[in-house]
Structure formats: C-alpha cells, structure tokens
Design an enzyme around this catalytic site. Structure first.
Site, PDB file in Angstrom:
ATOM      1  N   CYS C  41      -4.401  57.853  52.350  1.00 13.19           N
ATOM      2  CA  CYS C  41      -3.714  59.099  52.666  1.00 13.19           C
ATOM      3  C   CYS C  41      -2.226  58.950  52.405  1.00 13.19           C
ATOM      4  CB  CYS C  41      -3.964  59.493  54.112  1.00 13.19           C
ATOM      5  SG  CYS C  41      -3.039  58.513  55.298  1.00 13.19           S
ATOM      6  N   CYS C  44       0.460  54.842  54.787  1.00 16.74           N
ATOM      7  CA  CYS C  44       0.983  53.478  54.874  1.00 16.74           C
ATOM      8  C   CYS C  44       2.267  53.333  54.066  1.00 16.74           C
ATOM      9  CB  CYS C  44      -0.090  52.488  54.445  1.00 16.74           C
ATOM     10  SG  CYS C  44      -1.453  52.447  55.625  1.00 16.74           S
ATOM     11  N   CYS C 145      -7.528  51.321  56.370  1.00 11.66           N
ATOM     12  CA  CYS C 145      -8.454  51.635  55.281  1.00 11.66           C
ATOM     13  C   CYS C 145      -8.633  50.436  54.354  1.00 11.66           C
ATOM     14  CB  CYS C 145      -7.948  52.824  54.473  1.00 11.66           C
ATOM     15  SG  CYS C 145      -7.662  54.287  55.466  1.00 11.66           S
ATOM     16  N   CYS C 183      -3.378  52.225  61.757  1.00 13.72           N
ATOM     17  CA  CYS C 183      -3.456  53.426  60.946  1.00 13.72           C
ATOM     18  C   CYS C 183      -2.309  54.351  61.310  1.00 13.72           C
ATOM     19  CB  CYS C 183      -4.799  54.126  61.160  1.00 13.72           C
ATOM     20  SG  CYS C 183      -5.093  55.461  60.013  1.00 13.72           S
ATOM     21  N   HIS C 220      -4.363  45.327  76.397  1.00 17.39           N
ATOM     22  CA  HIS C 220      -4.644  45.593  77.806  1.00 17.39           C
ATOM     23  C   HIS C 220      -4.353  44.385  78.702  1.00 17.39           C
ATOM     24  CE1 HIS C 220      -7.013  47.231  81.180  1.00 17.39           C
ATOM     25  NE2 HIS C 220      -7.636  46.071  81.237  1.00 17.39           N
ATOM     26  N   CYS C 224       0.346  45.400  77.840  1.00 20.78           N
ATOM     27  CA  CYS C 224       0.532  46.802  78.192  1.00 20.78           C
ATOM     28  C   CYS C 224       1.431  46.989  79.414  1.00 20.78           C
ATOM     29  CB  CYS C 224      -0.803  47.470  78.451  1.00 20.78           C
ATOM     30  SG  CYS C 224      -0.573  49.220  78.783  1.00 20.78           S
ATOM     31  N   CYS C 244      -2.203  54.535  84.329  1.00 18.87           N
ATOM     32  CA  CYS C 244      -2.896  53.856  83.235  1.00 18.87           C
ATOM     33  C   CYS C 244      -3.762  54.859  82.487  1.00 18.87           C
ATOM     34  CB  CYS C 244      -3.754  52.735  83.820  1.00 18.87           C
ATOM     35  SG  CYS C 244      -5.064  52.189  82.725  1.00 18.87           S
ATOM     36  N   CYS C 250      -8.275  55.229  76.817  1.00 22.76           N
ATOM     37  CA  CYS C 250      -7.455  54.198  76.178  1.00 22.76           C
ATOM     38  C   CYS C 250      -8.330  53.042  75.708  1.00 22.76           C
ATOM     39  CB  CYS C 250      -6.397  53.686  77.139  1.00 22.76           C
ATOM     40  SG  CYS C 250      -5.306  52.501  76.342  1.00 22.76           S
ATOM     41  N   CYS C 259       1.364  46.645  69.498  1.00 24.49           N
ATOM     42  CA  CYS C 259       1.989  47.972  69.574  1.00 24.49           C
ATOM     43  C   CYS C 259       2.843  48.151  70.825  1.00 24.49           C
ATOM     44  CB  CYS C 259       0.940  49.071  69.575  1.00 24.49           C
ATOM     45  SG  CYS C 259       0.094  49.236  68.008  1.00 24.49           S
ATOM     46  N   CYS C 271       1.601  55.133  70.759  1.00 23.25           N
ATOM     47  CA  CYS C 271       0.603  56.104  71.221  1.00 23.25           C
ATOM     48  C   CYS C 271       0.554  56.241  72.744  1.00 23.25           C
ATOM     49  CB  CYS C 271      -0.776  55.702  70.713  1.00 23.25           C
ATOM     50  SG  CYS C 271      -0.807  55.403  68.942  1.00 23.25           S
ATOM     51  N   CYS C 278      -4.680  54.798  73.412  1.00 20.55           N
ATOM     52  CA  CYS C 278      -4.787  54.014  72.174  1.00 20.55           C
ATOM     53  C   CYS C 278      -6.178  54.300  71.621  1.00 20.55           C
ATOM     54  CB  CYS C 278      -4.630  52.528  72.471  1.00 20.55           C
ATOM     55  SG  CYS C 278      -5.200  51.442  71.134  1.00 20.55           S
ATOM     56  N   CYS C 281      -6.910  51.610  66.443  1.00 17.50           N
ATOM     57  CA  CYS C 281      -6.833  51.603  64.983  1.00 17.50           C
ATOM     58  C   CYS C 281      -6.555  50.225  64.395  1.00 17.50           C
ATOM     59  CB  CYS C 281      -5.804  52.620  64.486  1.00 17.50           C
ATOM     60  SG  CYS C 281      -4.110  52.181  64.823  1.00 17.50           S
TER      61      CYS C 281
HETATM   62  S1  SF4 Z   1      -1.577  51.886  70.069  1.00 16.51           S
HETATM   63 FE1  SF4 Z   1      -3.667  51.697  69.282  1.00 16.51          FE
HETATM   64  S2  SF4 Z   1      -4.033  53.607  68.171  1.00 16.51           S
HETATM   65 FE2  SF4 Z   1      -1.834  53.425  68.452  1.00 16.51          FE
HETATM   66  S3  SF4 Z   1      -1.135  52.436  66.591  1.00 16.51           S
HETATM   67 FE3  SF4 Z   1      -1.475  50.837  68.087  1.00 16.51          FE
HETATM   68  S4  SF4 Z   1      -3.564  50.107  67.697  1.00 16.51           S
HETATM   69 FE4  SF4 Z   1      -3.327  52.117  66.696  1.00 16.51          FE
HETATM   70  S1  SF4 Z   2      -2.937  52.104  79.407  1.00 16.28           S
HETATM   71 FE1  SF4 Z   2      -4.650  51.270  78.209  1.00 16.28          FE
HETATM   72  S2  SF4 Z   2      -4.012  49.211  77.613  1.00 16.28           S
HETATM   73 FE2  SF4 Z   2      -2.654  49.893  79.245  1.00 16.28          FE
HETATM   74  S3  SF4 Z   2      -3.592  49.082  81.121  1.00 16.28           S
HETATM   75 FE3  SF4 Z   2      -4.348  51.169  80.870  1.00 16.28          FE
HETATM   76  S4  SF4 Z   2      -6.272  50.890  79.735  1.00 16.28           S
HETATM   77 FE4  SF4 Z   2      -5.132  48.997  79.531  1.00 16.28          FE
HETATM   78  S1  F3S Z   3      -3.371  55.108  54.079  1.00 12.13           S
HETATM   79 FE1  F3S Z   3      -3.709  56.462  55.760  1.00 12.13          FE
HETATM   80  S2  F3S Z   3      -5.716  56.715  56.636  1.00 12.13           S
HETATM   81 FE2  F3S Z   3      -4.775  55.041  57.615  1.00 12.13          FE
HETATM   82  S3  F3S Z   3      -4.857  53.070  56.737  1.00 12.13           S
HETATM   83 FE3  F3S Z   3      -3.101  53.990  55.897  1.00 12.13          FE
HETATM   84  S4  F3S Z   3      -2.686  55.485  57.363  1.00 12.13           S
END
Ligand code: SF4
Ligand code: SF4
Ligand code: F3S
Ligand code: HEM
Ligand code: HEM
Ligand code: NFV
Ligand SMILES: [Mg+2]
Lengths: 220, 561, 343
Positions: C41, C44, C145, C183, C220, C224, C244, C250, C259, C271, C278, C281
C-alpha cells in the site's frame, strides 16, 4: 422411631481448613473477576489485585494440601477413590427414584454407639463432590501458575495452543486463561450444589459446631 | 501505428502502466507525434472487497486503511461513516471536530507530498524552477543554488503534518483511533497545543512558500505555452492545454460542520461542509445523487454482471478475461465519465473563480488573497495543481478555527457497540485528497456480508466502460505531444536556450543552459535517458504525458484495492 | 566505526539520532539499495519518510560519500521516489546489480502474490524478486506484508500472497531475510537496521527473523505503561477510556514489539496511547489471528460462539434451576409425608 445420638463429626482442624478454603475461594473468585473485568466487580480499588490473587492462591493451595493429607490419612475409608463406583450406583438409583422409576434407597448414614464408629458417615455422593472439588482446585492452581510463570510452563502453552485450534484461536495463553475462567464457574456450580446438599441432608451445623445428631445403626 | 508504453510510472503510488497509441500531426514546422488514444492499466490486485466479508464491521475501519498507505485516513473515515450509517449512530460534535482536525492535518501532508515530491520534479524541470527540482547536489546545492529548496522543506513539513495525525491517531500511516461513533483520542489541552504549534509552521509553508512556488509555475506556464506554440506552430497555452479532461467534476464533500451534522448526513446537501458535494457538468453545478453511481467491468479483469450499483456489484477476479486490460473497474456517474480530485472539490464548492485569504494565524499579518480563475473549463494540469494548492491553504486556515472551537469543548463519551444491531446497510462518502471516495457496506448476522469501495483513482484511472468511453486520464492524454528523439536536455535547451545557470557556487566553473545543467546533474545518476521510451525504432520523450498523468495524483493501490 | 566501537554494538542498535548519522558518515562507500514494491500500500515508504534523526532529507543530502554530492544510501531503484519511469527504471535495476559486492541491499515492501496479480514492466513481481535476489548481499523485508503477507493475506487470501522469506523458500532461494514487521514498518527500525548492516554489526534475530532488539520483548509484560492499570484491574470498558486496553481487545499480551517505548512519528505516540487497542501488527498471522480487533485476547471464542463466561453463566443458571426444582419437590414430598403421618 429411629434413635439419634450426638456425635463429634468434624475435628476442629478439618473445620478450620474447610472454612479457610471457603474464604480464600471467595477472595480468589472476586479478585479474579476484578482482573478478568467481569461484572464490574472492584473489591480492591487501589491495591494490587494480581498480587492479592496470587498470594491468596498460594494459601488456597496450601489449605488444599492439608485437607488432602487429612482425607488420605484419616477419612480414606469414606472418601477413598474405591468408593466412587458405589457412589455412582447410589446416584443412578436415587435419580431413577426421583423420576419415579424405582425405589428410594434408604439414607445409609448411621453411627454405632457401641463400637463408637460410623456405620456410614456420608451420603455416598459426597465422595464425588470431594474429588471434583479437588480436581478443580488442581486445575485452577495449574492454570493460574502457568499464567504467571510462562517460561516454566512453555510446554503447557504449546498444548493449549494446539487445543485452541479447535476453538478458533492458536494462542495458548488465551486457552489457559479461558480454562481458568471457566474453572471459576465450575467451582461455583459445585459449590451451589454442595451447599444445597448440606442443607437438605442436614449436616450444615456440624461443619460449624463439629457435632451432629446421628442415627443409631448397627452393622448387621 | 506506434504504441508507446510507460511501465512502471514512478513517483506515484502503486503499479500503473500507460499505453499510448501515437498519430502524427503536420504543421508548418514539421510532423510531430501526439497521442491518439491511451489506456491506463492498474497492475495490482489484492482483493479487499473479498476478504472483508465475514469480519467484524468495526475492523473494516482499520483494515481498509491498509488499502493505501499514502491515503489511509480517508478510507478509515469512509469506512467508519459506512458502519455508523449501518448501525444508525452519529458521532458527537466533539468527535466530528477532532476528526476534522486529524484529517485536516493528514490532507495537508498528502497535498504537500504530491505537489513537491511526486509531481514537483517535472514542474521544476519543465518550468525551469530550481526550488522544485530534487536536491540533487545535496545541502550545498540547496544553500548555494536553491536547488531543491522547496522540495527539501516539503519533506520536513509533511513530517510535521503527520506528527499531528499521530497526536490524534497514534501513528501515521494507519492511525488507530477512528472508531464508529467517535474518536478515541480526547482533545486534551496538550494535544490541542501540540497541534497548534506545528500548524503555525505548516501554515507558513502552505500560505507563503507554496503560493510563491505555484505562482512561479503559473507564470512559467504561459511562457512555456508561447515557446511550445512557436516550436510546433500549434495553439498551446502551456500547462492549461495539457492533460485536458472531460469537464465533468464529481465530489462528495469533505469536512462536515460539527454543529450541523444533519446537513452532512444527506450527501446531496452538504452545503455547510468545508467542501460541498456536487456533480458539476456542462459548466454548471448539479446536485449529487448517490444512486447514480455505477461500476462497469467490461474492460476490467473481473467476471460477473457489469453496470451495477455498489450495493449490488461483485468482485470476482478473472485475470484471463479477453479484451480486459486493467484491474481497475470503470465507475460512471449517470453513465458518464467524471473527473474527481481537488479541482472537482474547488469547482463544486466555489465555481470557477477562487479567492483564498492568507492572514497569519498568530501575527495577523495579511499576505494578500490568493486569487485564481480556472483556465480550462475541462480541467488541465495547471488547474489541477493550482486547485490542490488552494485546497491546502483553505484547510490550513480552517485548522485554526477548529482548534479554537475544540478548546472549549468537553469530551463526550463515545458510543460502544456491545449490542450493536446485527444487520444493516450503509455507505460512507468522503472526498479524499485524490477525490470522491465511497465505501458501501451490508452487515448481516453481525458481520460484513458485502463491501465495495469506489475510490478516487478508480474514477480517474478507469479503463473504458461498457460503451467504450475511455476514462478521465485516458481522455486527458489525447493530443499530448511526445517529442521524438529529444532528451529532457534537448527539450529544455529548446525551451530555454539562454546560458544563464551559473554553477560556480558548487565548484563547477561554468555558466550553462538549463538543459545542460540538468544533464550535468542527471549524468552521474545514469539518468540521461530520463523519460525516453523506445518504440518503433525511435525514442519518445514522455515528460509531458507523465505530467498529465501525475497531475491526477495517481494511486493504484487505491484504484484497485 | 569509532562511534560504534565506543558505544558497543548492542547500545548502538538501541539508539538513533545524531550518533547514527555520525556513525554512518564514517562508512566511505556507496550502499546500493534496490527498494521493490510488491502487493503493497506504500505505507511503508511513507512511514520511512517520517523518519527523524536522521530524517529522510538528511539521509539523502547530508550523509554523502565524500563531496560527491551523492548520498551514501543510494536507492538505485525505488519506484515511489526515483526520477526514472518505464524502460529506464528497469535499467536502473541492472545498475544496482552491478554495484559493488557486499554493498547491495534489497529492501522489499509489500507481499508476494501469485501470478498475474502484481505486474511491473510486464513481468510478475515474484519474477522480479527471483531476478534480483541472487545479487542481494542483504535482504530486508520492511512491513508486515513483506515479512509475513500482512493484510492482503487475510483469509481467503484472494491473491495467494506470502512474505518474502516464505517465497524464497518456495523458489529455492537460499537467502536470509531480515524481517522488520509492523504495519507500516517503523522508520527507526529500518534506519537502525540499515546502519547496522552498513557498519557490519551482527543483528541477532528471533525465530521469525525479526531483530531481537526491537521485537524481543512482549509489550504487555515488559514495556506497556498501562500495565499498572492491568495489575490493579482498572480497564477501559470502551475505546477512548482510561485504563488498560485489555477489554477493548488490546493484543499487547501477544505482541512482541517496542512500540510502547519507541513509539511513532518522531517518538510521539502509538496505537494504545490514543485509547485504542494494539492490533498485533508486529506478529506473524496478522491480521487473522488478531481479529476481531476489539475482542479481548483471552476469550476462547468458539464452542458455537459462546465464550467461557457465557458457558459458565449457563451452567450456573442450570444448576440454580436444578436446585430450585429439586428443592420444591423436596419440600412438597416432605409435606405429603407429614400428612400421611398425621392420618
Ligand atoms: S502498537 Fe501494535 S498495532 Fe500498533 S503499531 Fe505497534 S504492533 Fe502495530
Ligand atoms: S494496554 Fe494492552 S499491553 Fe498494556 S497492559 Fe493493557 S492489555 Fe497489556
Ligand atoms: S505496505 Fe502497507 S499494508 Fe502494511 S506492511 Fe506496509 S503498511
Ligand atoms: C478458586 C480458585 C480461583 C478462582 C475462582 C480464580 C479466578 C480467577 C479469575 C476469574 C481470573 C481472571 C481470568 C480472566 O481474566 O479470564 C483469574 C486470574 C488469575 N488467576 Fe486465578 N483463580 C483461582 C485460583 C488461582 C490460583 C490458585 C492461582 C495461582 C496460584 C491463580 C492465578 C491467577 C493468575 C496469575 C491470574 C491472572 C492471569 C493474567 O495474567 O491475566 N488463580 N483467576
Ligand atoms: C469453595 C467452597 C467450598 C468448598 C471447596 C467446600 C469443600 C468441602 C469439602 C471438601 C467437604 C468435605 C466433603 C463433603 O462432606 O462433601 C465439605 C463439607 C462440608 N461443607 Fe463445604 N465447601 C465449600 C463451601 C461450603 C459452604 C459455602 C458451606 C455452607 C453454607 C459448606 C458446608 C459444608 C458442610 C456442612 C460440610 C459437611 C458435610 C458433612 O458433614 O457431611 N461448604 N466442604
Ligand atoms: N485514489 C485514492 Fe486514495 C486518495 N486520496 C483514496 O481514497 O490514494 Ni491512495
Ligand atoms: Mg471497488
């Protein structure tokens, strides 16, 4: 008319053990429900629920160990595994009677004051109640520990993941957690039936005072 | 007949192939090759409309963003509105406002990146305007020659704009916060302040730099017209004679009024939105009617019935279908070809004459209105790129109003669908940067039963429909001049013969012509043959054709999904 | 090289910023990059453009080889940014192939579909991959992807896409791929990995070939910031609430990613921070294994769609009903016994 005699039925140790299990069980259920976010329950607004749940879980486990020990050493006669077929026969017969298909079995419980011992101490199905309780406690303990000590329980996670395939997830943690959660309901189910049973079979008081008026019977 | 094929077309999103059949025209100056007819081929298919089936409708808001990483935001919005309509719920004003802010910043990024990074290099080259050429000589070149000055700044600005999206959305591309019934990010004072701080810098770039650059291009375009007219002896007015499309312009409207969402909910109204909906044709405004949208597939690699509405149509891939040449379907409004995009937005909202205020949001300094009257009633490269800049300023201005309004708003609880209806249908119509975007959704048994997207680039880059009418871009390529055996250097030297580019600031002791300077920059990169396509034993310079194509801001991942 | 030596490799991999730019600056040679887009898409690429310290602009204008004016990381081929289209674009791949040995990096964005679903210059994307793979000294799959198939691989995977490593296996190409999922992919992850490759650092990978420095920790358990809420049982009941995010689905409990620490778009947010769950991804199996996105992790979905608490509630209701019926009959029969006795 049958004769009755007051008998010392449960030792103080056994009673304390029992009620401690009841109390810890409730604490576990409520802290557990709080963690699981079930029914909006919040009994520890600011404390560490997980810590409490775990600590109480350990005590719960310890109590079960004591009770198990006691049953094996002192009450095996009544609660031994060998009695399960007998208990099942009793259950089937009573169920049929309840449906009106056969005769009731007479309450087998009785005490022989001469010999100073029980002819039969429990309603036969109680032995199953005990073992089901025991199995559930083990299940809760193992799944609970597995959730906390992930690395040590890695093999269990793979098994759970494989089982999960049939239920729409490949996540072992999800399966273990779901089993732990379901276990709580099963615990509650057995408890409801148990409480009902101790009331209709008139043994509730004995778990408090330790004493009960038992029917006099002689082994014939 | 000679056919020139450009595949891949780069500096766009996705995999686009364009085929152009040439014809010769004779003038007093000789014979020249121009495009007789063109075909746009979308070369990627992933099948979103297929795999969305059976999923939780709310997941579509996140999944459809992945249709395109350049424009994920509008897909999220269209999807979210479709789900809201299917569930019969409406977001509270604070959420509408928050969404406007997030999407507004997103819009600016998208238009900036297209104007400078994707389209800009051609404009810079053809119009002899160094700030828009990529910074090929590094920091030195920027500092001493101004080469790539705006290009470089645009990279910084798009990043700032996306930081605003991340503040409200968690991250960009693919934000996480849009949720049916609201937006999960609250308008906290910190969020509003962080947005404001970034917006001031962005505004200055958009309203000052971008306007300066686009004015330079507008001026250069007329000169370009004169030059090309005299070289070819044709009537060519510059970029306003390039990429001429249909004169039909469709838009769905974008940025609802947060105080009157009812106005937004009926897509034929939307009078209070920042940009309104409309189906301009034959020089006048017409009201938009959702039921007139159809998709045709005779020339697309799909089997099934053609010409159905999005609620009824299917997506059944069939790569071996004979006669078909693209993964893109052919959407038509009222059976006709419509162009979508910034120009359609501007014309449906403001008509053909635009006036945009430029008052600094902090100092109050007035930079003078940006005024433009559409040059070509059928649309052209120039009108398109100016419309894009105008849209960007309008949104940048509006961002400050929205930020002001949201400061005083309490966040209302957003709705959670623990018990959402298990069936329903709805559509979400929203103008994406590239134009009118629609998602159509049917929910059954709590899951998606039917999902169809008709996307801006699907409109613009469509192949022929069942009656054989070529799509908007296919039409816009007709009559484009493809100089034969002339490199970019040759073309530029022909347009700008004077030797006035002094390279000494970057250590090359020479004053050369624009074409020679470009050649000097292109050579070490191995790009002397830039835009030259071999066909029929000759080489054709496709620069003008590429400009026409790029002026629509192609996105093939979107077009096909 | 000095900078890296002083910092130590692991610390280097964990940082970014000016240090990184300095370190890369010390490599005095071009690194030839071929950036291919498959079923992507382009998110990236856009994500890469959001990089800070060093930013994209710096990467292309400041980190140059000597005073050549050419960037050290020279994308010989990158459709979304390069000037050349068409035939010349194809030619550029050949130039990349001829680039100096040991310095050719292949970056792949997007998944690899079956025949006919993604074509460039009249050739299927997988053929392009097959074609260039032998020349690549390092292969980086950027984004979900390219790593594992990502969103287009969602059931029923209409175009038969798979990740690059899997495709290599099928095609008998024996090449290690460095997987940088999410992603879109996180620009930091790519810039740091590229730098490490260029500086000859060893990159430790996990069993899915993801660099451990970025994907070695479970969000987690280890990172987090909302974990204290979780431990206290304070949950957001709806998206956007404080607490949470577990109950709104999540997937942090099953997602290995940094992340929560590194965040996105110049370390601004991610996210979970904006009140959303979350969605996992960073993991193989995204998205199917993590959907429905708003459904909590631990629910065992099936048994005809009933989760454990529904089953449990059912059992308890049945028990209560059983006890009630039994109880009523018990009382009734007691009464009739009494009546009989009285007679
Ligand atoms: S928090 Fe989770 S959904 Fe968001 S970018 Fe990171 S791995 Fe992906
Ligand atoms: S927000 Fe998500 S990662 Fe963070 S403690 Fe809660 S369930 Fe776990
Ligand atoms: S190209 Fe796009 S669909 Fe996801 S892996 Fe990269 S963001
Ligand atoms: C009567 C016994 C018990 C009951 C009723 C009970 C109940 C619960 C419930 C309802 C939950 C929430 C699960 C979910 O969210 O689905 C839970 C979680 C948990 N229980 Fe128990 N539990 C019991 C015993 C134990 C024991 C003995 C242990 C371990 C020593 C244990 C360890 C845990 C742990 C670690 C969790 C948290 C899982 C997580 O990380 O989310 N539990 N319990
Ligand atoms: C977690 C909850 C409980 C557990 C695990 C538990 C477990 C047990 C066990 C193992 C026994 C011995 C075996 C048997 O007699 O069946 C027992 C007996 C008994 N329990 Fe419980 N029990 C629980 C709750 C209760 C409650 C809530 C009550 C009362 C309202 C109760 C009253 C009794 C009585 C009266 C006996 C004695 C039965 C007899 O004398 O034959 N129990 N319990
Ligand atoms: N066409 C298109 Fe998009 C936009 N703007 C879609 O909605 O780019 Ni990817
Ligand atoms: Mg479609």
């Amino acid at each position: 008319m049958a004769e009755y005699v007051e008998v010392y039925r449960h030792s103080i140790f056994y009673r304390i053990c029992h009620w401690s299990i009841v109390i810890t069980g409730f604490i576990l259920a409520f802290t557990g429900m709080q963690m699981g976010g079930l029914y909006g329950i919040r009994i520890l607004p600011n404390g560490g629920v997980l810590a409490v749940h775990l600590a109480v879980g350990m005590i719960f486990g310890g109590l079960w160990f004591l009770m198990f020990y006691y049953i094996v050493v002192k009450e095996w006669k009544w609660f031994g595994l060998q009695r399960i077929p007998y208990a099942i026969k009793f259950l089937i017969a009573e169920s049929l009677a309840w449906l009106g298909i056969g005769p009731h079995i007479e309450d087998p419980r009785g005490y022989d004051p001469e010999k100073g011992e029980y002819v039969e101490k429990i309603i036969p199905t109680e032995v199953m109640v005990w073992w089901i309780y025991f199995a559930l406690a083990m299940l809760m303990g193992i799944t609970g520990l597995a959730m906390y000590f992930r690395a040590q329980f890695a093999p269990l996670y793979s098994i759970a993941g494989a089982i999960g395939q049939f239920f729409g997830t490949s996540n072992g943690y999800a399966v273990i957690r779901a089993v732990h959660r379901l276990g709580m309901y099963l615990f509650a189910m057995v408890m409801f039936m148990h409480v009902y049973a101790v009331i209709i079979f008139q043994v509730l008081g004995s778990m408090i005072t330790g004493k009960r008026m038992e029917r006099v019977k002689t082994k014939s | 007949m000679t056919t020139v094929v450009v595949d891949p077309i780069t500096r766009i999103e996705g995999h686009l192939r364009v085929e152009m059949d040439l014809k010769e025209i004779k003038t007093s100056k000789g014979t020249f090759s121009v495009v007789e007819t063109a075909r746009c081929c979308g070369e990627l298919f992933r099948g979103f409309e297929i795999f969305l089936k059976g999923r939780d409708p709310r997941d579509a808001v996140l999944l459809t963003q992945r249709i395109c990483g350049v424009c994920p935001a509008p897909h999220g919005e269209a999807s979210c509105e479709a789900v809201e309509r299917a569930y019969g719920i409406v977001p509270p004003p604070v959420s509408i406002l928050s969404r406007n802010i997030m999407h507004g910043a997103y819009y600016i990024y998208d238009h900036v990146i297209h104007t400078y990074i994707l389209m800009g290099p051609e404009l810079g080259i053809i119009c002899k305007y160094p700030p828009m050429v990529p910074p090929a000589l590094g920091k030195e070149g920027i500092a001493k020659l101004g080469l790539g000055k705006s290009y470089a700044k645009a990279i910084e600005i798009q990043r700032l704009a996306n930081q605003i999206v991340a503040l409200w959305g968690g991250k960009f591309p693919h934000f996480a916060s849009q949720y049916p019934g609201g937006l999960t990010a609250h308008p906290t004072p910190a969020r509003v302040a962080d947005t404001f701080a970034r917006m001031v810098k962005i505004w200055e770039f958009v309203a000052i730099d971008m306007v300066r650059d686009i004015n330079a291009i507008i001026n250069a375009s007329s000169k370009l017209g004169e030059k090309i007219s005299s070289i070819l002896d044709v009537d060519f007015k510059g970029l306003e004679s390039l990429g001429v499309s249909t004169g039909n312009f469709l838009s769905y409207g974008v940025f609802p009024d947060y105080e009157d969402y009812d106005d937004w909910l009926d897509p034929s109204k939307r009078k209070k939105a920042l940009f309104r909906s409309g189906a301009w044709s034959n020089g006048s405004f017409k009201t938009f009617d959702e039921e007139k949208v159809r998709e045709y597939i005779k020339y697309s690699w799909y089997s099934g019935e053609s010409g159905l509405t999005p609620f009824k149509e299917t997506t059944i891939p069939d790569r071996n279908k004979s006669g078909a040449y693209s993964w893109i379907k052919a959407p038509r409004y009222n059976g006709m070809v419509y162009e979508v995009g910034p120009l359609a937005r501007m014309i449906n909202t403001f008509g053909t004459k635009w006036r945009v205020k430029r008052v600094h949001p902090v100092t109050g300094e007035d930079y003078g209105d940006f005024v433009y009257e559409m040059r070509n009633p059928n649309g052209s490269v120039l009108d398109r790129i100016v419309a894009r800049v105008a849209c960007t300023i309008i949104i940048a201005n509006k961002m400050f109003e929205w930020l002001e309004a949201i400061k005083d708003m309490e966040n209302e609880k957003i709705i959670n669908f623990k018990n959402y209806p298990s069936s329903g249908e709805g559509y979400g119509l929203w103008d994406a940067p590239r134009g009118a975007l629609g998602h159509w959704l049917i929910v059954k048994n709590g899951v998606i039963d039917h999902y169809q997207c008709v996307v801006p680039s699907t409109w613009n880059f469509s192949p022929r429909d069942d009656s054989g009418k070529p799509g908007a871009v296919e039409q816009s390529l007709v009559n484009t001049w493809l100089p034969k055996n002339m490199s970019v250097k040759d073309v530029c030297n022909a347009l700008y013969p004077e030797k006035d580019v002094n390279l000494s600031p970057v250590g090359i002791n020479a004053t050369v012509s624009w074409g020679d300077a470009l050649a000097a920059a292109l050579k070490p990169l191995g790009l002397e043959k830039l835009n030259l396509e071999p066909a029929g034993g000759a080489e054709y310079n496709t620069t003008l054709a590429l400009m026409a194509v790029r002026s629509f801001d192609p996105c093939i991942a979107c077009a096909v999904h | 090289m000095k900078t890296v030596a002083v910092m130590g490799a692991a610390a280097f991999l964990d940082t970014y910023g000016v240090e990184l730019a300095k370190a890369i600056n010390e490599v005095k040679d071009y690194w030839h990059i071929c950036w291919l887009n498959g079923a992507a898409c382009t998110g990236c690429t856009i994500s890469f453009a959001q990089s800070v310290n060093p930013g994209l602009l710096e990467i292309f204008t400041s980190i140059l080889v000597g005073n050549s004016g050419l960037p050290i990381v020279l994308p010989d081929y990158m459709e979304t940014l390069q000037p050349a289209s068409g035939t010349l674009a194809e030619e550029l791949i050949n130039r990349w192939k001829k680039g100096s040995k040991g310095r050719r990096i292949l970056i792949v964005e997007g998944a690899v579909p079956k025949k006919g679903f993604c074509q460039i210059h009249g050739k299927d994307f997988y053929e392009h991959l097959q074609d260039v793979a032998p020349y690549a000294d390092h292969v980086i799959a950027f984004g979900a992807c390219a790593c594992f198939g990502g969103v287009p691989s969602a059931k029923p995977n209409p175009t038969g896409v798979r990740g690059v490593q899997e495709f290599f296996k099928e095609a008998g190409i024996n090449k290690q791929v460095i997987n940088i999922p999410c992603c879109p992919g996180n620009p930091d992850h790519l810039v740091i990995t590229l730098s490490a490759v260029m500086l000859g650092e060893k990159i430790e990978l996990d069993k899915y070939n993801r660099p451990k420095v970025f994907f070695g920790k479970l969000m987690h358990d280890d990172l987090c910031p909302y974990r204290p809420y979780y431990d206290r049982g304070i949950f957001a009941e709806k998206p956007g609430e404080e607490g949470c995010r577990y109950k709104i689905g999540c997937k942090g409990p099953m997602t290995h990613t940094d992340c929560a620490l590194r965040k996105w778009n110049g370390h601004l947010s991610y996210c979970v921070e904006v009140g959303a769950p979350c969605i996992g991804c960073a993991e193989p199996g995204f998205p199917d294994n993590f959907e429905p996105f708003y459904k909590p992790v631990a629910e065992l979905p099936a048994v005809l769609g009933f989760g454990p608490e529904k089953i449990g509630e059912g059992i308890l209701a049945a028990t209560a009903a059983g006890i009630a019926i039994h109880g009523i009959r018990h009382v009734m029969s007691k009464k009739s016994e009494d009546r009989e006795k009285k007679r």
